[in-house]
Design an enzyme around this catalytic site. Structure first.
Site, mmCIF file in Angstrom:
data_model
loop_
_atom_site.group_PDB
_atom_site.id
_atom_site.type_symbol
_atom_site.label_atom_id
_atom_site.label_comp_id
_atom_site.label_asym_id
_atom_site.label_seq_id
_atom_site.Cartn_x
_atom_site.Cartn_y
_atom_site.Cartn_z
ATOM 1 N N GLU A 187 -10.247 6.699 2.262
ATOM 2 C CA GLU A 187 -9.810 5.298 2.231
ATOM 3 C C GLU A 187 -10.676 4.402 3.114
ATOM 4 O O GLU A 187 -10.869 4.680 4.301
ATOM 5 C CB GLU A 187 -8.355 5.175 2.693
ATOM 6 C CG GLU A 187 -7.861 3.734 2.635
ATOM 7 C CD GLU A 187 -6.598 3.492 3.442
ATOM 8 O OE1 GLU A 187 -5.888 2.526 3.140
ATOM 9 O OE2 GLU A 187 -6.327 4.253 4.400
ATOM 10 N N SER A 230 0.807 -1.223 0.000
ATOM 11 C CA SER A 230 0.000 0.000 0.000
ATOM 12 C C SER A 230 0.838 1.270 0.000
ATOM 13 O O SER A 230 0.300 2.359 -0.195
ATOM 14 C CB SER A 230 -0.933 0.011 1.222
ATOM 15 O OG SER A 230 -1.879 -1.019 1.123
#
Length: 521
Positions: free
Chosen positions: A355, A140
């Site tokens: 997110e 990520s």
């Protein structure tokens, strides 16, 4: 004589049985090298003929149903008009770890195969290739550099180019290797910017908005000091959020991670060792800076009275929605408040990063039900954002940073839940689950290593939160396949096709006329 006749009769009966057996047609052996046999194994028929999907009175059993459904979709797509207006606002929604299998399975929570998540209704879709400069399957950190900063980088790094290897302290100090996100491009154009996450606000994905680090683990000074020394002079991620060039300009920051900002001297669970309280330093920057820690405080804060809003709702990540208490806001609630804040006092517009980070953490633990529930919560936030904004001037993009080693298999009936067992047994005479992983901690829950056989998955599933994994790992790995991109609003049609992940911010910048690249205006 009687005994003699009895023995004679038994002998005759045995002779007859042997004769029948000798002349009976032998049963052909099952030869799975045979193509027909292999086909049968590939496509078994173990469906219940009482399934609602095979009844004659079901509309789906008719040709007209499907023909009309196809026509309706063609009509809808053909009626779309290209929106070539400049995007005043851009919102990027990132489902961390939300591969194709994840949102496909999440539909089951909404009612089944034909249910749709909010972003699946968006008119334009594409695929993003997620590999990093040095790994086929990314993390990520390097992906956040790609979809926010527009370049691909090395695994584990954030906001720096591929000249920097992970944990390269000296390289990180060279600002010529730093790359900036679309949040900075928006700020430079006079727009506002902000971020929302269900993880720590210093975690890899949100850090891509504002940070430049050689290692994603350097969220606080103590973690950075372990690799670079206490006197390196390098700023950790939390410090960059409060005092960095982009971080100090963000109008709204909502998520978790209080432990990264405060020394343990002031906060028992704090991880800093430099004697600092960065939250207090944020408040001292301006009396117009607001800080909240609970759902109630977030809902009640008067946004008109402040220029900036920082909300930290837990020591680390926010709780999973399934387990959360009412003291923490949902992703939808944070998204709504962030948009309300960004819509104030700036007619030039904004960039917002949102997110759904706990989709990924659930998958790492092989907790599929949690991941799917987080995906549904992610969808709710997207729907709220689309309802609050206009497609005429606000571009919303939804994507994932990477996938996970998560699969749906087993020919389940459509009227059965995906979390149940498959409709047949495996070759070890045990049932198996529809949802599973290639690797992860679920291996030990479902496999008895002492007896070298699988545990009964139906019974095991009632005891644990995990789903089965093939290879034992403490944490499941990511998946390396392409991820989907969904877009709605100005220039959304540019997101069709298959492209490298680092293309995404370039399209958003083009649509909103920010940055130094190509622009629509």
């Amino acid at each position: 004589p009687t005994a003699y006749l009895r023995r004679k009769l038994i002998a005759l009966l045995l002779l007859g049985v042997l004769t029948i057996v000798a002349y009976a047609e032998p049963e052909p052996a099952l030869d799975c090298g045979n193509a027909d046999c292999a086909e049968s194994d590939m496509h078994p028929d173990f469906f219940s003929h009482t399934s609602p999907y095979s009844r004659s009175n079901d509309p789906e059993a008719t040709s007209d149903y499907w023909l009309q459904k196809g026509k309706d979709f063609v009509r809808k797509q053909a009626s779309l008009r290209l929106n070539k207006r400049v995007a005043k606002n851009v919102i990027l929604f990132l489902g961390d770890g939300m591969g194709l299998t994840t949102f496909t399975a999440a539909r089951d929570l909404l009612g089944g195969t034909q249910a749709q998540l909010a972003f699946e209704k968006f008119p334009y879709t594409g695929f993003s290739m997620t590999y990093s400069v040095n790994t086929m399957v990314p993390d990520s950190a390097c992906t956040s550099t790609a979809y926010l900063c527009g370049i691909k980088a090395n695994h584990g790094t954030i906001g720096v180019n591929a000249q920097i290897e992970r944990s390269d302290c000296a390289g990180m100090n060279d600002t010529t290797n730093h790359v900036h996100s679309i949040a900075k491009w928006a700020l430079d154009a006079g727009k506002s910017a902000g971020l929302v996450t269900t993880t720590r606000v210093t975690h890899a994905s949100p850090a891509g908005v504002y940070a430049h680090v050689a290692d994603r683990e350097w969220e606080d000074d103590a973690a950075l000091a372990e690799d670079c020394g206490a006197d390196s002079g390098l700023p950790d991620i939390a410090q960059q959020l409060i005092h960095g060039e982009v971080g100090k300009q963000l109008k709204v920051i909502l998520g978790g991670g209080k432990r990264e900002f405060i020394d343990s001297e002031f906060y028992k669970k704090g991880r800093r060792q430099d004697g600092r309280n960065l939250i207090e330093e944020y408040l001292q920057q301006s009396s117009a800076n607001a800080y909240v820690e609970t759902r109630e405080e977030l809902q009640s804060v008067d946004l008109n009275s402040y220029d900036r809003l920082l909300g930290i709702f837990g020591k680390s990540h926010l709780d999973y929605h399934i387990d959360s208490e009412e003291t923490q806001p949902t992703l939808k609630e944070m998204t709504v408040r962030a948009i309300e804040m960004l819509q104030m006092n700036n007619n030039k517009g904004y960039f917002l990063f949102v997110e759904g980070g706990r989709i990924d953490t659930a998958h790492h633990d092989n907790m599929a039900e949690y991941a799917l529930d987080e995906t549904v919560e992610f969808s709710k936030a997207i729907q709220a954002a689309r309802d609050m904004t206009s497609e005429e001037d606000t571009l919303i993009v939804v994507t994932a940073d990477h996938s996970h080693s998560f699969t749906i298999s087993g020919y389940q009936d459509r009227d059965r839940e995906l979390t149940e067992i498959a409709p047949a047994e495996a070759t070890d005479d045990q049932s198996y689950l529809i949802l599973s992983y290639a690797n992860g901690p679920g291996f030990e829950d479902y496999y008895n290593t002492e007896k070298n056989k699988r545990r009964n998955p139906e019974k095991t599933r009632k005891k644990v939160s995990t789903f089965p994994a093939t290879a034992p790992l403490d944490s499941a790995t990511h998946g390396g396949e392409d991820v989907a991109v969904f877009a709605s609003g100005p220039w959304a049609h540019l997101f069709t096709g298959v492209y490298d992940q680092n293309t995404i911010p370039h399209i958003m910048a083009y649509a909103s006329c920010v940055g130094e690249g190509l622009k629509a205006c």
